[in-house]
Write a protein that holds these residues in place. Structure first.
Motif, mmCIF file in Angstrom:
data_model
loop_
_atom_site.group_PDB
_atom_site.id
_atom_site.type_symbol
_atom_site.label_atom_id
_atom_site.label_comp_id
_atom_site.label_asym_id
_atom_site.label_seq_id
_atom_site.Cartn_x
_atom_site.Cartn_y
_atom_site.Cartn_z
ATOM 1 N N GLY A 151 0.814 -1.206 0.000
ATOM 2 C CA GLY A 151 0.000 0.000 0.000
ATOM 3 C C GLY A 151 0.848 1.257 0.000
ATOM 4 N N MET A 152 0.244 2.368 0.422
ATOM 5 C CA MET A 152 0.951 3.652 0.459
ATOM 6 C C MET A 152 2.185 3.560 1.350
ATOM 7 N N ASN A 153 3.300 4.136 0.866
ATOM 8 C CA ASN A 153 4.556 4.049 1.626
ATOM 9 C C ASN A 153 5.314 5.364 1.554
ATOM 10 N N ASN A 154 4.573 6.469 1.396
ATOM 11 C CA ASN A 154 5.234 7.770 1.229
ATOM 12 C C ASN A 154 5.940 8.239 2.487
ATOM 13 N N THR A 155 5.551 7.734 3.656
ATOM 14 C CA THR A 155 6.259 8.074 4.896
ATOM 15 C C THR A 155 6.918 6.835 5.497
ATOM 16 N N HIS A 156 7.124 5.812 4.683
ATOM 17 C CA HIS A 156 7.720 4.541 5.100
ATOM 18 C C HIS A 156 6.829 3.775 6.072
ATOM 19 N N GLN A 157 5.507 3.999 5.989
ATOM 20 C CA GLN A 157 4.613 3.308 6.911
ATOM 21 C C GLN A 157 4.610 1.797 6.700
ATOM 22 N N CYS A 158 5.117 1.334 5.572
ATOM 23 C CA CYS A 158 5.272 -0.109 5.350
ATOM 24 C C CYS A 158 6.593 -0.623 5.909
ATOM 25 N N GLY A 159 7.367 0.270 6.526
ATOM 26 C CA GLY A 159 8.581 -0.148 7.216
ATOM 27 C C GLY A 159 9.818 -0.228 6.363
ATOM 28 N N MET A 160 9.709 0.114 5.085
ATOM 29 C CA MET A 160 10.863 -0.020 4.186
ATOM 30 C C MET A 160 10.911 1.169 3.232
ATOM 31 N N ASN A 161 12.018 1.303 2.519
ATOM 32 C CA ASN A 161 12.202 2.420 1.595
ATOM 33 C C ASN A 161 11.819 1.988 0.187
ATOM 34 N N SER A 162 10.825 2.651 -0.390
ATOM 35 C CA SER A 162 10.433 2.365 -1.775
ATOM 36 C C SER A 162 10.490 3.626 -2.618
ATOM 37 N N ASN A 163 11.335 4.600 -2.152
ATOM 38 C CA ASN A 163 11.495 5.869 -2.868
ATOM 39 C C ASN A 163 10.165 6.591 -3.072
ATOM 40 N N GLY A 164 9.296 6.496 -2.080
ATOM 41 C CA GLY A 164 8.015 7.189 -2.122
ATOM 42 C C GLY A 164 6.954 6.503 -2.947
ATOM 43 N N GLN A 165 7.302 5.390 -3.599
ATOM 44 C CA GLN A 165 6.345 4.683 -4.432
ATOM 45 C C GLN A 165 5.500 3.735 -3.580
ATOM 46 N N SER A 166 4.256 3.563 -3.968
ATOM 47 C CA SER A 166 3.391 2.609 -3.265
ATOM 48 C C SER A 166 3.814 1.187 -3.592
ATOM 49 N N LEU A 167 3.537 0.282 -2.671
ATOM 50 C CA LEU A 167 3.829 -1.138 -2.856
ATOM 51 C C LEU A 167 2.526 -1.835 -3.210
ATOM 52 N N VAL A 168 2.397 -2.281 -4.440
ATOM 53 C CA VAL A 168 1.128 -2.863 -4.883
ATOM 54 C C VAL A 168 1.073 -4.374 -4.675
ATOM 55 N N THR A 169 2.186 -4.983 -4.333
ATOM 56 C CA THR A 169 2.208 -6.421 -4.030
ATOM 57 C C THR A 169 2.732 -6.620 -2.611
ATOM 58 N N PRO A 170 2.289 -7.660 -1.907
ATOM 59 C CA PRO A 170 2.792 -7.938 -0.551
ATOM 60 C C PRO A 170 4.310 -8.114 -0.561
ATOM 61 N N THR A 171 4.990 -7.282 0.200
ATOM 62 C CA THR A 171 6.453 -7.235 0.195
ATOM 63 C C THR A 171 6.986 -7.608 1.574
ATOM 64 N N PRO A 172 7.944 -8.548 1.666
ATOM 65 C CA PRO A 172 8.473 -8.967 2.978
ATOM 66 C C PRO A 172 9.150 -7.817 3.705
ATOM 67 N N LEU A 173 8.897 -7.730 4.989
ATOM 68 C CA LEU A 173 9.523 -6.745 5.859
ATOM 69 C C LEU A 173 10.656 -7.413 6.622
ATOM 70 N N ASN A 174 11.838 -6.862 6.542
ATOM 71 C CA ASN A 174 12.995 -7.423 7.248
ATOM 72 C C ASN A 174 13.030 -6.886 8.668
ATOM 73 N N ALA A 175 12.258 -7.520 9.535
ATOM 74 C CA ALA A 175 12.157 -7.038 10.917
ATOM 75 C C ALA A 175 13.274 -7.563 11.804
ATOM 76 N N GLN A 176 13.939 -8.651 11.398
ATOM 77 C CA GLN A 176 15.008 -9.295 12.172
ATOM 78 C C GLN A 176 14.540 -9.742 13.546
ATOM 79 N N LYS A 177 13.233 -9.810 13.734
ATOM 80 C CA LYS A 177 12.639 -10.343 14.948
ATOM 81 C C LYS A 177 11.359 -11.075 14.562
ATOM 82 N N GLN A 178 10.910 -11.960 15.433
ATOM 83 C CA GLN A 178 9.637 -12.629 15.206
ATOM 84 C C GLN A 178 8.508 -11.679 15.608
#
Length: 576
Positions: free
Chosen positions: A207-234
């Motif tokens: 979804g929208m990631n203009n403020t990195h609310q998806c937890g990763m850097n997508s250069n301000g572009q929205s993420l239209v497919t489910p993208t893994p988040l590298n949380a390094q924790k469970q």
């Protein structure tokens, strides 16, 4: 028509009340959520007769807070008062979504005057997540369906097109360069972004990631497919605000991402941030057990293990201020069951916030589990476990079912749990489905063994041990001690001795320890068992006169009695 009640904390004619149109307390003690359609003054709630009702404001300027109950109730097939607690009501600004106690999902449009059509008729829905414009539905088979507006890809369907029907997401995780379908366990919605937690606590964001609310850097572009988040924790829980996200790890660490300008990420992150660990203030006590946000607000709420709420963000009205709360502040309210900002319900106590998986209800459970025989009955009884619960919380049992050809599609699949009593299997089912562990010590010891055999990762072993320590008494000490030694729980055996060893059971405990020494299979085990035996022996020596004169002394095994008398003689404690 007489007014059904009033808003803003006034009282209904049936004795119930609401706080700002979102929370109702029935006289019978059941709390339910009212769904409010966007900014419109129309609501629905589950009420009298276990049926769904619509509410609307009285068109009278002098009494704008009075609301009326619709004459015609919408049936939701709730058969008893217990089933009311299993009904979940959420929704977008145009549509309410109702999950009944049979896990069936129904839609109620704002413009409609009756319960609408059933969505996903081939699936059972265990959790919903909604924003004002989209929703995600999690099924018992670990699938996620999305529906609503999709202008930022918040539906995770690989495009930004709006869909007219709930559509299944293509969830995949890459392990060792192999992409495999993922089994989802939790969903969350922000204003225009979404999070899905899958098995093994892996996280997908979109979804929208203009403020990195998806937890990763997508250069301000929205993420239209489910993208893994590298949380390094469970990650075990997630929640989403208007433009931020919170994540809770299995070790109790709080992580956050997105816009923190309103203090919703605490004082250290006041702009847009990638996934970061949030430092809690010194005033925070206990352990975080749950996290909450609202898809349309810049507010974050934490709940500790004492049920206390800590609030941060644009929620100053809760403490009588118009300012933001820039660090997590303890919200102290008497008999507080919910946190509400404006007309938005942020959270309720967790037992009513989400559907609790049903246990041993054939209509809702997919797997028949055969346990040991019940005392006094020749044939073992069949229990009913939910396949979704098994997959989420019992990987060993999941693999066992799969190895026998079982799958979620086989509702009649049966599995046998060998070597354990029916009581132990029943207690295991209640624990998996309800996090409820209230069993007798003998059953707790069986569960300890089962948790060890099944390689449980939910904390069942430590919980069993903790509960057992509290339940050991002088009367049941020897039964518990004997099973601890049999199952080789030597550390726990030493603990239960401390709890319940006394003059009435010392001789029997000595016999149990003596048997364990003789049955030790190697030097390491023998050393541990001998240490435990010596602990009991030391107690007997300390109270030698009472022990020797006790009638139970005659029941001591000859070898144990000889060892005790020899020690007493070496200490000059025997009289000839």
């Amino acid at each position: 028509m007489e007014p059904f009640g009033v808003l803003e904390g006034r009282t209904y004619d049936d004795g119930s009340s609401v706080q700002d149109s979102v929370l109702v307390h029935f006289r019978r003690g059941v709390r339910m959520v009212l769904h409010r359609f966007g900014t419109e003054e129309k609501f629905i709630l589950l009420g009298k007769g276990n049926q769904l009702y619509s509410l609307g404001l009285v068109p009278d300027a002098e009494t704008p807070q009075e609301i009326l109950l619709n004459d015609e109730a919408w049936k939701v097939e709730a058969g008893s008062s217990e089933d009311i607690g299993a009904v979940q009501i959420l929704g977008t600004k145009e549509e309410a979504l109702v999950v009944n106690h049979m896990l069936e999902l129904f839609s109620v449009k704002y413009a409609e005057s009756q319960l609408g059509r059933r969505l996903l008729p081939e699936h059972k829905v265990i959790q919903l997540a909604c924003s004002d414009i989209h929703f995600l539905a999690l099924t018992t088979h670990g699938a996620v369906f999305a529906y609503g507006q999709n202008n930022y890809g918040q539906l995770g369907l690989g495009n930004a097109d709006q869909v007219e029907e709930p559509t299944q997401l293509d969830l995949k995780m890459t392990v060792a360069q192999v992409s495999t379908p993922a089994f989802a366990t939790f969903v969350a919605c922000g204003q225009a972004h979404s999070v899905v937690i899958c098995q093994n606590e892996s996280v997908l964001c979109f979804g929208m990631n203009n403020t990195h609310q998806c937890g990763m850097n997508s250069n301000g572009q929205s993420l239209v497919t489910p993208t893994p988040l590298n949380a390094q924790k469970q990650i075990i829980k997630a929640c989403c605000g208007s433009a931020h996200s919170l994540f809770l790890s299995s070790d109790g660490t709080l992580l956050g991402a997105g816009n923190g300008a309103k203090g919703q990420l605490g004082p250290n992150y006041r702009s847009s941030h990638l996934l970061s660990t949030i430092q809690l203030p010194d005033t925070f006590t206990g352990k975080i057990i749950d996290i909450f946000a609202h898809s349309q607000l810049n507010v974050s709420v934490l709940m500790n293990d004492h049920g206390r709420y800590y609030v941060s963000g644009e929620a100053g009205e809760l403490i009588g201020s118009k300012q933001v709360i820039d660090d997590f502040f303890l919200l102290v309210l008497v008999k507080q069951h919910a946190v509400t900002v404006g007309s938005r319900l942020i959270c309720m106590q967790p037992e009513t916030q989400r559907y609790q998986a049903r246990y041993n209800v054939p209509a809702c459970c997919d797997v028949q589990v055969v346990g040991g025989a019940v005392v006094g009955e020749e044939q073992p009884k069949i229990l009913h476990f939910g396949w979704d619960t098994i997959r989420a919380r019992a990987p060993f049992l999941t693999n066992s079912i799969k190895s026998k050809g079982g799958s979620a599609a086989r509702a009649d699949h049966q599995v046998r749990i060998e070597n354990y009593s029916w009581n132990a299997v029943d207690a295991y089912g209640k624990y998996l489905h309800q996090d409820n562990l209230d069993a007798e010590p003998e059953v707790l010891l069986e569960l300890l063994q089962l948790a060890s055999e099944y390689k449980d990762e939910t904390g069942l072993q430590s919980l069993c041990a903790s509960v057992l320590r509290r339940k050991v008494t002088n009367d049941n000490l020897c039964t518990c001690f004997k099973k601890c030694m049999k199952f080789k729980f030597f550390g726990l055996a030493a603990d239960v001795l401390k709890q319940g060893l006394n003059l009435t059971n010392a001789c029997e405990a000595l016999n149990i320890a003596g048997d364990a020494v003789r049955k030790a299979v190697d030097d390491s085990e023998k050393t541990m068992v001998e240490h435990i035996r010596d602990t009991v022996m030391a107690f007997a020596i300390l109270h030698a006169k009472v022990v020797v004169e006790d009638a139970k002394f005659a029941d001591l095994q000859p070898e144990i009695a000889k060892q005790l008398l020899q020690k007493l003689a070496s200490m000059n404690l025997l009289k000839t």
